[in-house]
Motif scaffolding. Sequence first.
Motif, PDB file in Angstrom:
ATOM      1  N   LEU A   1       0.800  -1.225   0.000  1.00 57.08           N
ATOM      2  CA  LEU A   1       0.000   0.000   0.000  1.00 57.08           C
ATOM      3  C   LEU A   1       0.831   1.274   0.000  1.00 57.08           C
ATOM      4  N   ASP A   2       2.148   1.141   0.134  1.00 55.03           N
ATOM      5  CA  ASP A   2       3.038   2.301   0.227  1.00 55.03           C
ATOM      6  C   ASP A   2       2.941   3.244  -0.972  1.00 55.03           C
ATOM      7  N   TRP A   3       2.611   2.741  -2.133  1.00 56.93           N
ATOM      8  CA  TRP A   3       2.576   3.555  -3.342  1.00 56.93           C
ATOM      9  C   TRP A   3       1.362   4.485  -3.396  1.00 56.93           C
ATOM     10  N   ILE A   4       0.353   4.235  -2.575  1.00 56.71           N
ATOM     11  CA  ILE A   4      -0.868   5.036  -2.613  1.00 56.71           C
ATOM     12  C   ILE A   4      -0.639   6.355  -1.894  1.00 56.71           C
ATOM     13  N   SER A   5      -0.879   7.440  -2.609  1.00 55.78           N
ATOM     14  CA  SER A   5      -0.745   8.774  -2.020  1.00 55.78           C
ATOM     15  C   SER A   5      -1.526   9.764  -2.876  1.00 55.78           C
ATOM     16  N   PHE A   6      -2.482  10.447  -2.255  1.00 50.89           N
ATOM     17  CA  PHE A   6      -3.258  11.476  -2.948  1.00 50.89           C
ATOM     18  C   PHE A   6      -3.862  12.411  -1.904  1.00 50.89           C
ATOM     19  N   THR A   7      -4.424  13.504  -2.373  1.00 47.85           N
ATOM     20  CA  THR A   7      -5.025  14.487  -1.485  1.00 47.85           C
ATOM     21  C   THR A   7      -6.537  14.366  -1.547  1.00 47.85           C
ATOM     22  N   TYR A   8      -7.152  14.337  -0.378  1.00 47.10           N
ATOM     23  CA  TYR A   8      -8.613  14.300  -0.280  1.00 47.10           C
ATOM     24  C   TYR A   8      -9.006  15.242   0.849  1.00 47.10           C
ATOM     25  N   HIS A   9      -9.866  16.176   0.563  1.00 47.23           N
ATOM     26  CA  HIS A   9     -10.348  17.151   1.550  1.00 47.23           C
ATOM     27  C   HIS A   9      -9.187  17.856   2.232  1.00 47.23           C
ATOM     28  N   HIS A  10      -8.249  18.331   1.413  1.00 50.34           N
ATOM     29  CA  HIS A  10      -7.098  19.109   1.855  1.00 50.34           C
ATOM     30  C   HIS A  10      -6.128  18.325   2.750  1.00 50.34           C
ATOM     31  N   SER A  11      -6.206  17.004   2.732  1.00 47.10           N
ATOM     32  CA  SER A  11      -5.300  16.182   3.533  1.00 47.10           C
ATOM     33  C   SER A  11      -4.700  15.090   2.665  1.00 47.10           C
ATOM     34  N   GLU A  12      -3.455  14.754   2.964  1.00 45.02           N
ATOM     35  CA  GLU A  12      -2.809  13.662   2.246  1.00 45.02           C
ATOM     36  C   GLU A  12      -3.351  12.327   2.757  1.00 45.02           C
ATOM     37  N   VAL A  13      -3.670  11.466   1.821  1.00 48.73           N
ATOM     38  CA  VAL A  13      -4.118  10.120   2.139  1.00 48.73           C
ATOM     39  C   VAL A  13      -2.998   9.186   1.695  1.00 48.73           C
ATOM     40  N   SER A  14      -2.310   8.591   2.674  1.00 47.56           N
ATOM     41  CA  SER A  14      -1.208   7.675   2.379  1.00 47.56           C
ATOM     42  C   SER A  14      -0.918   6.860   3.628  1.00 47.56           C
ATOM     43  N   VAL A  15      -0.134   5.813   3.464  1.00 48.86           N
ATOM     44  CA  VAL A  15       0.305   5.011   4.615  1.00 48.86           C
ATOM     45  C   VAL A  15       1.156   5.877   5.533  1.00 48.86           C
ATOM     46  N   GLU A  16       1.952   6.747   4.935  1.00 49.10           N
ATOM     47  CA  GLU A  16       2.837   7.597   5.735  1.00 49.10           C
ATOM     48  C   GLU A  16       2.051   8.513   6.683  1.00 49.10           C
ATOM     49  N   THR A  17       0.954   9.079   6.204  1.00 54.86           N
ATOM     50  CA  THR A  17       0.197  10.016   7.042  1.00 54.86           C
ATOM     51  C   THR A  17      -0.870   9.339   7.900  1.00 54.86           C
ATOM     52  N   LEU A  18      -1.448   8.241   7.434  1.00 57.27           N
ATOM     53  CA  LEU A  18      -2.556   7.606   8.146  1.00 57.27           C
ATOM     54  C   LEU A  18      -2.193   6.276   8.790  1.00 57.27           C
ATOM     55  N   GLY A  19      -1.108   5.679   8.366  1.00 56.37           N
ATOM     56  CA  GLY A  19      -0.795   4.315   8.777  1.00 56.37           C
ATOM     57  C   GLY A  19      -1.607   3.345   7.927  1.00 56.37           C
ATOM     58  N   VAL A  20      -1.259   2.092   8.009  1.00 57.53           N
ATOM     59  CA  VAL A  20      -1.965   1.078   7.201  1.00 57.53           C
ATOM     60  C   VAL A  20      -3.434   1.003   7.605  1.00 57.53           C
ATOM     61  N   ALA A  21      -3.707   0.938   8.912  1.00 51.51           N
ATOM     62  CA  ALA A  21      -5.088   0.836   9.385  1.00 51.51           C
ATOM     63  C   ALA A  21      -5.897   2.074   8.979  1.00 51.51           C
ATOM     64  N   GLY A  22      -5.279   3.252   9.054  1.00 46.66           N
ATOM     65  CA  GLY A  22      -5.967   4.482   8.676  1.00 46.66           C
ATOM     66  C   GLY A  22      -6.277   4.533   7.196  1.00 46.66           C
ATOM     67  N   LEU A  23      -5.348   4.051   6.374  1.00 45.74           N
ATOM     68  CA  LEU A  23      -5.580   4.029   4.922  1.00 45.74           C
ATOM     69  C   LEU A  23      -6.712   3.066   4.575  1.00 45.74           C
TER      70      LEU A  23
END
Length: 159
Positions: free
Chosen positions: A47-69
């Motif tokens: 899932l590390d490759w997933i990264s995009f912006t949604y509602h002015h926030s980055e959505v990625s494993v780095e910002t949310l963790g695996v469970a958050g993503l």
Amino acid sequence: MRKYLYWLLPLFWMGVIFYSSAQPYGEQDIKPFLGNTLNVAFLKPYLDWISFTYHHSEVSVETLGVAGLIEFFVRKGAHFGVYFILLCLFFIAFVKTSKCKFWTVIALSYMLTVTYAVTDEFHQSFTANRTPYAGDVVIDGIGAAFAALFLIFLKRNKK
């Protein structure tokens, strides 16, 4: 008069949606379950490759963790799914209680579904730790559109 009971289907489902959007985010948070009970950390390399912006926030494993993503996609999938179902229930109610043509029923079902999505997002503005967001209405509308396409597909393949 009995045929109008079909309208209880979308009304009930709208009640389920209303109840869900009236719950604060903390009561719907599935990250502890995903992180502790299921321990989904092993998915990180996939899932590390997933990264995009949604509602002015980055959505990625780095910002949310695996469970958050995963939770993000579950929540957005729920938006899609519940409005897919709502359109189908409106469709059934119209078919069973009116003499409207197929395309009129599809259009009315879509308009009512998206209208309810808009009002639901507004309703969320009164719920603790929840914010209304037009992007969620877009996802709801896409779910409804897929339901309409599904019903069109069923009608065409019925012949």
